[in-house]
Design a protein around this motif. Sequence first.
Motif, PDB file in Angstrom:
ATOM      1  N   VAL A   1       0.817  -1.030   0.016  1.00 45.86           N
ATOM      2  CA  VAL A   1      -0.003   0.219  -0.082  1.00 45.86           C
ATOM      3  C   VAL A   1       0.792   1.567  -0.301  1.00 45.86           C
ATOM      4  O   VAL A   1       0.507   2.041  -0.340  1.00 45.86           O
ATOM      5  CB  VAL A   1      -1.046   0.056   0.924  1.00 45.86           C
ATOM      6  CG1 VAL A   1      -1.694   1.374   1.140  1.00 45.86           C
ATOM      7  CG2 VAL A   1      -1.862  -1.154   0.590  1.00 45.86           C
TER       8      VAL A   1
ATOM      9  N   GLU B   1       4.236   0.885  -0.976  1.00 44.66           N
ATOM     10  CA  GLU B   1       4.677   1.256  -2.485  1.00 44.66           C
ATOM     11  C   GLU B   1       3.430   1.741  -3.353  1.00 44.66           C
ATOM     12  O   GLU B   1       3.417   2.574  -3.944  1.00 44.66           O
ATOM     13  CB  GLU B   1       4.944  -0.121  -2.509  1.00 44.66           C
ATOM     14  CG  GLU B   1       6.120  -0.465  -2.515  1.00 44.66           C
ATOM     15  CD  GLU B   1       6.277  -1.860  -2.824  1.00 44.66           C
ATOM     16  OE1 GLU B   1       5.442  -2.596  -3.338  1.00 44.66           O
ATOM     17  OE2 GLU B   1       7.537  -2.201  -3.121  1.00 44.66           O
ATOM     18  N   ALA B   2       2.257   1.689  -3.064  1.00 39.58           N
ATOM     19  CA  ALA B   2       1.413   2.229  -4.007  1.00 39.58           C
ATOM     20  C   ALA B   2       1.474   4.081  -3.596  1.00 39.58           C
ATOM     21  O   ALA B   2       1.352   4.278  -5.163  1.00 39.58           O
ATOM     22  CB  ALA B   2      -0.390   1.539  -3.627  1.00 39.58           C
ATOM     23  N   GLY B   3       1.326   4.297  -3.300  1.00 42.74           N
ATOM     24  CA  GLY B   3       1.468   6.066  -2.808  1.00 42.74           C
ATOM     25  C   GLY B   3       2.824   6.776  -3.936  1.00 42.74           C
ATOM     26  O   GLY B   3       2.531   7.180  -4.339  1.00 42.74           O
ATOM     27  N   GLU B   4       4.227   5.594  -3.015  1.00 42.19           N
ATOM     28  CA  GLU B   4       5.628   5.547  -4.140  1.00 42.19           C
ATOM     29  C   GLU B   4       4.683   6.140  -5.514  1.00 42.19           C
ATOM     30  O   GLU B   4       5.499   7.015  -6.126  1.00 42.19           O
ATOM     31  CB  GLU B   4       5.643   5.373  -3.784  1.00 42.19           C
ATOM     32  CG  GLU B   4       6.783   5.406  -2.147  1.00 42.19           C
ATOM     33  CD  GLU B   4       7.689   4.187  -2.096  1.00 42.19           C
ATOM     34  OE1 GLU B   4       8.254   3.620  -2.667  1.00 42.19           O
ATOM     35  OE2 GLU B   4       7.633   4.130  -0.716  1.00 42.19           O
ATOM     36  N   ALA B   5       4.032   4.834  -5.842  1.00 50.88           N
ATOM     37  CA  ALA B   5       4.256   4.483  -7.421  1.00 50.88           C
ATOM     38  C   ALA B   5       3.039   5.636  -8.127  1.00 50.88           C
ATOM     39  O   ALA B   5       3.901   5.978  -9.284  1.00 50.88           O
ATOM     40  CB  ALA B   5       3.596   3.235  -7.860  1.00 50.88           C
ATOM     41  N   PHE B   6       2.416   6.187  -7.344  1.00 49.74           N
ATOM     42  CA  PHE B   6       2.137   7.452  -7.730  1.00 49.74           C
ATOM     43  C   PHE B   6       2.479   8.867  -7.952  1.00 49.74           C
ATOM     44  O   PHE B   6       1.819   9.654  -8.113  1.00 49.74           O
ATOM     45  CB  PHE B   6       0.034   7.018  -7.839  1.00 49.74           C
ATOM     46  CG  PHE B   6      -0.039   6.223  -8.416  1.00 49.74           C
ATOM     47  CD1 PHE B   6      -1.072   6.438  -9.470  1.00 49.74           C
ATOM     48  CD2 PHE B   6      -0.786   4.897  -7.777  1.00 49.74           C
ATOM     49  CE1 PHE B   6      -1.708   5.760 -10.429  1.00 49.74           C
ATOM     50  CE2 PHE B   6      -1.535   3.504  -8.140  1.00 49.74           C
ATOM     51  CZ  PHE B   6      -2.289   4.271  -9.824  1.00 49.74           C
ATOM     52  N   GLY B   7       3.730   8.793  -7.324  1.00 52.74           N
ATOM     53  CA  GLY B   7       4.466   9.698  -7.218  1.00 52.74           C
ATOM     54  C   GLY B   7       4.136  10.704  -6.122  1.00 52.74           C
ATOM     55  O   GLY B   7       4.189  11.809  -6.106  1.00 52.74           O
ATOM     56  N   ALA B   8       3.539   9.808  -5.075  1.00 52.11           N
ATOM     57  CA  ALA B   8       3.521  10.775  -3.709  1.00 52.11           C
ATOM     58  C   ALA B   8       4.297  11.447  -2.549  1.00 52.11           C
ATOM     59  O   ALA B   8       5.443  10.164  -3.239  1.00 52.11           O
ATOM     60  CB  ALA B   8       2.412   9.691  -3.021  1.00 52.11           C
ATOM     61  N   SER B   9       4.809  12.349  -2.081  1.00 53.14           N
ATOM     62  CA  SER B   9       6.156  12.749  -1.141  1.00 53.14           C
ATOM     63  C   SER B   9       5.790  12.273  -0.398  1.00 53.14           C
ATOM     64  O   SER B   9       4.999  11.325   0.579  1.00 53.14           O
ATOM     65  CB  SER B   9       6.016  13.673  -1.377  1.00 53.14           C
ATOM     66  OG  SER B   9       4.868  14.263  -0.546  1.00 53.14           O
ATOM     67  N   PRO B  10       6.778  11.047   0.485  1.00 48.81           N
ATOM     68  CA  PRO B  10       7.392  10.499   2.048  1.00 48.81           C
ATOM     69  C   PRO B  10       5.970  11.196   2.646  1.00 48.81           C
ATOM     70  O   PRO B  10       5.375  10.321   3.608  1.00 48.81           O
ATOM     71  CB  PRO B  10       8.607  11.127   2.516  1.00 48.81           C
ATOM     72  CG  PRO B  10       9.431  11.053   1.215  1.00 48.81           C
ATOM     73  CD  PRO B  10       8.428  11.724   0.298  1.00 48.81           C
TER      74      PRO B  10
ATOM     75  N   ILE C   1       2.729  10.432   1.922  1.00 49.07           N
ATOM     76  CA  ILE C   1       2.247   9.283   2.602  1.00 49.07           C
ATOM     77  C   ILE C   1       2.374   8.730   3.766  1.00 49.07           C
ATOM     78  O   ILE C   1       0.726   8.127   3.694  1.00 49.07           O
ATOM     79  CB  ILE C   1       3.590   8.552   1.839  1.00 49.07           C
ATOM     80  CG1 ILE C   1       3.657   8.078   0.096  1.00 49.07           C
ATOM     81  CG2 ILE C   1       3.474   6.707   2.589  1.00 49.07           C
ATOM     82  CD1 ILE C   1       5.220   7.870  -0.250  1.00 49.07           C
TER      83      ILE C   1
END
Lengths: 450, 314
Positions: free
Chosen positions: B181, B183-192, B195
């Motif tokens: 989950v 990683e899903a945030g990361e994969a859509f380009g969300a910042s730390p 997330i």
Amino acid sequence: MTQIVAEYAQESAASAERTASTSRAPEIAVKADHLYKVFGRRPHDIVKKLEAGASREDLAHLGTAAVIDASFEVRRGEIFVVMGLSGSGKSTLIRMLNGLLDATSGTVTVGDTRITGIPAAKLREVRRQSISMVFQHFALLPHRTVIDNVAYGLEVQGMPRNERLAKARTIIRLVGLDGWADNLPSELSGGMQQRVGLGRALAADTDVLLMDEAFSALDPLIRREMQEQLIELQAELGKTIIFITHDLNEAMFLGDRIAVMRDGRIVQIGTPEEILTDPANDYVAQFVQDVDRARVLTAGSVMEPVRSVVTVTAGPRAALRTMRDLQTSATFVLRRDLSFAGVVRDRDVLKQVKSGHSDLRAIINEATAVSADTALVDLVELAVESDLPIAVVDERNRLLGVIPRVTLLAALGNVTTATGELPVTEPPSTISLSVISETLRETASEGAPL
Amino acid sequence: MNDFRIPLGSWAKAFVEFITENLSFIFDFVRAIFSGAYDVVDLVLAAPPFWVIIIVAVVLGMMIRGWKFAVGTLVGLLVIVGVDQWENAMDSLALILVASVLAIVFSIPLGILAAKSDLASKIIRPILDFMQTMPAFVYLIPALILFRVGVVPGIVATIIFAMAPGVRLTELGIRSVDREVVEAGEAFGASPTRILRQIQLPLAMPTIMAGVNQVIMLSLSMVVIAGMVGAGGLGQQVVAALNRIDVSLGFEAGLAVVILAIFLDRITAALGTGHTPIGQLLAGRKRRRQASVAAASAISEADADMKTPQFAGV
Ligand SMILES: Nc1ncnc2c1ncn2[C@@H]1O[C@H](COP(=O)(O)OP(=O)(O)OP(=O)(O)O)[C@@H](O)[C@H]1O
Ligand SMILES: [Mg+2]
């Protein structure tokens, strides 16, 4: 369904135009260049040893070489399938393509941005704009409703709430989840959750879609439906899709090209037919053994060269002679412009020769002609209806090849027919050779000499 | 052999003396803030007549756990009034609230830091172990020197002692959020930070709330010790009873502590699971029912994991 796809395609095309005007999109959507991923204490040393020729097993005590020297280019609008057994490194490979994992060595290029080693903020930008992902286990945000999940990518892109919810609603209809927008993912079945995952990736409207075993959690019926839907979407939207699966039939069905992985290495890249008909090694051959060949192979890939053929102008005597020489009971007939006219049978030709008529056209049977991309499964029915070989023609109705029943059966059963010793001739002659020769001799004086 | 001695003790003493001399302004400042906060909370709790507070507590109990608990709350608090410990109980409650809130304010960011960085985690872990296992009395000595007698050294010692589960459960909660989950945030380009805010904290919330519950329980267990350095309240009563070997006073004050403990524990535990109207408000809207079921199981796992006693020291 189709109508919604079209509707969405329009919207998407409009936004594509906007981006296209700023920069001309390159032909290669994703490029991997000598990619390595090694898990272990000193990964770079292991890569050096691999480059020097050490095998994965030799280095197993030092670490896991999950991906070894993977290079490929995925063209825009292509469905590129990565296939391999569990543990062959598929997920590791796809995770390097959007930078979720750093490559130990080698480079990844998305569009015209080389993402290997770029700063985190830049990488996030690429992910927001160019490449999205559908996860094997959905990875939905469990505390958010379906619509908020679908809109997530847009939210991260900074789209205002109303706008993104409107867009998410279109996508929800597109993936067939009408009426579920306000439910939590946990209230949905596995198939529906995967649609949410697909919707989330589609909503982000990126050129490239990564799908890691996206359909493996679905039951066969829904799975088929999703596969068809994906192909439909892809045809409409022209997305570049990199699809991972360990299901061969899925790979063959979806893939424009397939990369087969084994123990971290890509052992073959090719079209489904190339992989099936010309496996690079025993591993691939074994892998493709139990694929549903009838759906993958096409008429074009199994057809035989045409031997028994005459032109209309050649007349019945020439036809009869061809049949005698090749020992067949029928021959294809071409028109003057070389287009396919039909088939004549030896019985009819014999009668015609005896009665002195010379126009083949009078006795031509209409024969079945199919295009080269017809799947074998569709040929089976035709083969049952008639004992004549099936003609394969191109779009200008020119004869490309022929599929006798034997060849069809052999292709379906994965047996080679090309032994070269026996010409596959079907159906075999029904009239004895001597009768034919006799007739030809008797009539020789009247017509052209033999 | 007799000559050999590691002078750890004198080093510690020298260190405390050093900071008393050079950094006293900091401690005066901290002292002013802590005692100010305590005074305000104590005023709110102790100034109104007892029945006002009881009504508030009963209504709270009703909303959070239902009428049975509300009745229990009513009876329990009336017992405290009946044994004439009401004011002491309110003093202690004020101390517990101030110390817990501060402990939580310090521990959650530390927990986030530990979850995000393995290095931070490696550094923080042994310090927490040290803080939690060092007998709580020991903190009192420098706390007394630095903050002088009164309620502040009690609050400081309580914060140090009670912080650990807050940090640990925050770290555990964030680390056990499904990797895919995140990683899903990361994969859509969300910042730390996005997330953390939108994925990790909401999903870790049940575990973090379990940590909050533990912090409050540990704070409660420090009441008596705080009483020894002049913090007043129920703790002082228990200490007095001990000095005079006064069984009846000891029992009454002790019972009041237990009643407070049960009340606080049940309330905070319910907030964490979100099974209640308020809990749901806290955890999200009503349709998020499903998530909270997962949350409840996460809490019990976390409890089992941490093996932190529910009523440590009471
Ligand atoms: N984070 C990691 N640390 C160590 N080894 C890993 C890690 N991730 C993957 N591996 C190893 O790398 C190899 C390839 O794993 P990967 O997940 O890419 O396989 P896969 O082809 O996706 O398999 P599956 O079909 O089961 O998903 C495996 O041997 C795995 O154990
Ligand atoms: Mg995988």
